[in-house]
Design a protein around this motif. Structure first.
Motif, short mmCIF file in Angstrom:
data_model
loop_
_atom_site.label_atom_id
_atom_site.label_comp_id
_atom_site.label_asym_id
_atom_site.label_seq_id
_atom_site.Cartn_x
_atom_site.Cartn_y
_atom_site.Cartn_z
N LYS A 1 0.86 -1.18 0.00
CA LYS A 1 0.00 0.00 0.00
C LYS A 1 0.90 1.23 0.00
O LYS A 1 1.54 1.54 1.00
CB LYS A 1 -0.92 0.02 1.22
N GLY A 2 0.97 1.88 -1.17
CA GLY A 2 1.84 3.03 -1.30
C GLY A 2 3.28 2.69 -0.99
O GLY A 2 3.73 1.54 -1.17
N ASP A 3 4.04 3.67 -0.50
CA ASP A 3 5.44 3.47 -0.12
C ASP A 3 5.59 3.00 1.33
O ASP A 3 6.64 2.51 1.72
CB ASP A 3 6.23 4.77 -0.29
N ASP A 4 4.55 3.17 2.12
CA ASP A 4 4.69 3.00 3.57
C ASP A 4 4.47 1.57 4.06
O ASP A 4 4.99 1.20 5.11
CB ASP A 4 3.71 3.92 4.31
N TYR A 5 3.70 0.78 3.32
CA TYR A 5 3.31 -0.52 3.86
C TYR A 5 3.54 -1.65 2.85
O TYR A 5 3.19 -1.53 1.68
CB TYR A 5 1.81 -0.52 4.23
N ASP B 1 -5.02 0.19 6.73
CA ASP B 1 -3.68 0.29 7.31
C ASP B 1 -3.48 -0.72 8.43
O ASP B 1 -2.35 -1.20 8.66
CB ASP B 1 -3.44 1.70 7.87
N ASN B 2 -4.55 -1.07 9.12
CA ASN B 2 -4.46 -1.99 10.26
C ASN B 2 -4.15 -3.42 9.84
O ASN B 2 -3.86 -4.28 10.68
CB ASN B 2 -5.77 -1.98 11.07
N PHE B 3 -4.21 -3.69 8.52
CA PHE B 3 -3.78 -5.00 8.02
C PHE B 3 -2.28 -5.19 8.24
O PHE B 3 -1.80 -6.30 8.50
CB PHE B 3 -4.12 -5.13 6.53
N PHE B 4 -1.55 -4.08 8.14
CA PHE B 4 -0.08 -4.13 8.19
C PHE B 4 0.40 -3.96 9.63
O PHE B 4 0.96 -2.92 10.01
CB PHE B 4 0.51 -3.05 7.28
#
Length: 256
Positions: A71-75, A244-247
């Motif tokens: 997800k994007g660059d962060d995750y 986000d909470n998946f990561f």
């Protein structure tokens, strides 16, 4: 209008034409924009992929399968599905933190930046190549070296130098990006002595997940004859909504 006024007007017009960039020049992409487009082509806003990995050595070959989420660059998250010995092993990148879940000892280990340059599970790719702690867009300075023909395709040849505060092992990376589809077709990785260490080739362009991607990536260490690792995309879905909470480190232990 007097004759000299007409001449002055023509002179001014010619000056403006000379000093005003053409529309094509105005639209020319920067090196950073080219790298960003190539990166986005293989990532999208998010991606979920099924991937085979082949580790090839002079006397043996090893196969792996994994599932990855980005997800994007962060995750990003990677789950090893086979072989049985490594099944359930997971890697998580959450912003600038990288974690490794090892089911055999039921432990989560936070990987320090110094481990990013080490081999990912015995392959010729580094931990950073797979988990992507470093951003090819944000952590490098980019410069167009020119255009080159590569396997019948016109490419931008771009030099990437790590920023001083970026924890990157390479002294420089040179990439070749297709000028038409903005797919990265080749990359060379150089160490602090300026020596070429690894060559990465990307090919077998296919439509997957509604977009054109390079479905096979091979990493070749230049000083190890007969060594290479292949990443083969079997399936990929782009722009699927992922919370986000998946990561999270907790979710690493529950992945199936």
């Amino acid at each position: 209008m007097k004759k000299h006024s007409i001449l002055n007007l023509l002179f001014l017009t010619s000056l403006l034409t000379f000093f005003t960039p053409s529309l094509e020049a105005q639209q020319e992409l920067t090196a950073k924009e080219i790298v960003e487009k190539a990166d986005e082509n293989m990532r999208g806003k998010s991606s979920v992929a099924d991937v085979d990995i082949q580790i090839i050595r002079p006397t043996w070959k090893r196969d792996m399968n994994m599932k990855s989420w980005t997800k994007g660059d962060d995750y990003s998250m990677i789950l090893v599905k086979s072989p049985a010995k490594e099944k359930g092993t997971a890697f998580l990148k959450r912003k600038k933190e990288v974690w490794n879940w090892i089911p055999s000892i039921e432990r989560n280990i936070k990987l320090p930046p110094s481990m990013m340059s080490q081999s990912w599970m015995g392959t010729d790719f580094t931990n950073d190549d797979l988990v992507k702690e470093a951003s090819t867009v944000q952590d490098y300075e980019h410069k167009i070296l020119g255009k080159e023909n590569l396997n019948g395709k016109e490419t931008y040849k771009i030099e990437m130098i790590p920023k001083p505060d970026a924890a990157i092992v390479w002294e420089k990376v040179i990439v070749w990006v297709d000028t038409r589809d903005f797919l990265q077709l080749k990359a060379e990785f150089y160490d602090e002595d300026g020596e070429l260490v690894n060559v990465m080739n990307s090919g077998e362009i296919k439509m997957m997940g509604g977009r054109k991607i390079t479905s096979v990536v091979e990493m070749i260490p230049v000083d190890k004859k007969g060594y290479k690792t292949l990443i083969i995309y079997n399936d990929i879905v782009f722009d699927k909504e992922i919370n986000d909470n998946f990561f999270t480190t907790r979710n690493m232990k529950q992945l199936k």
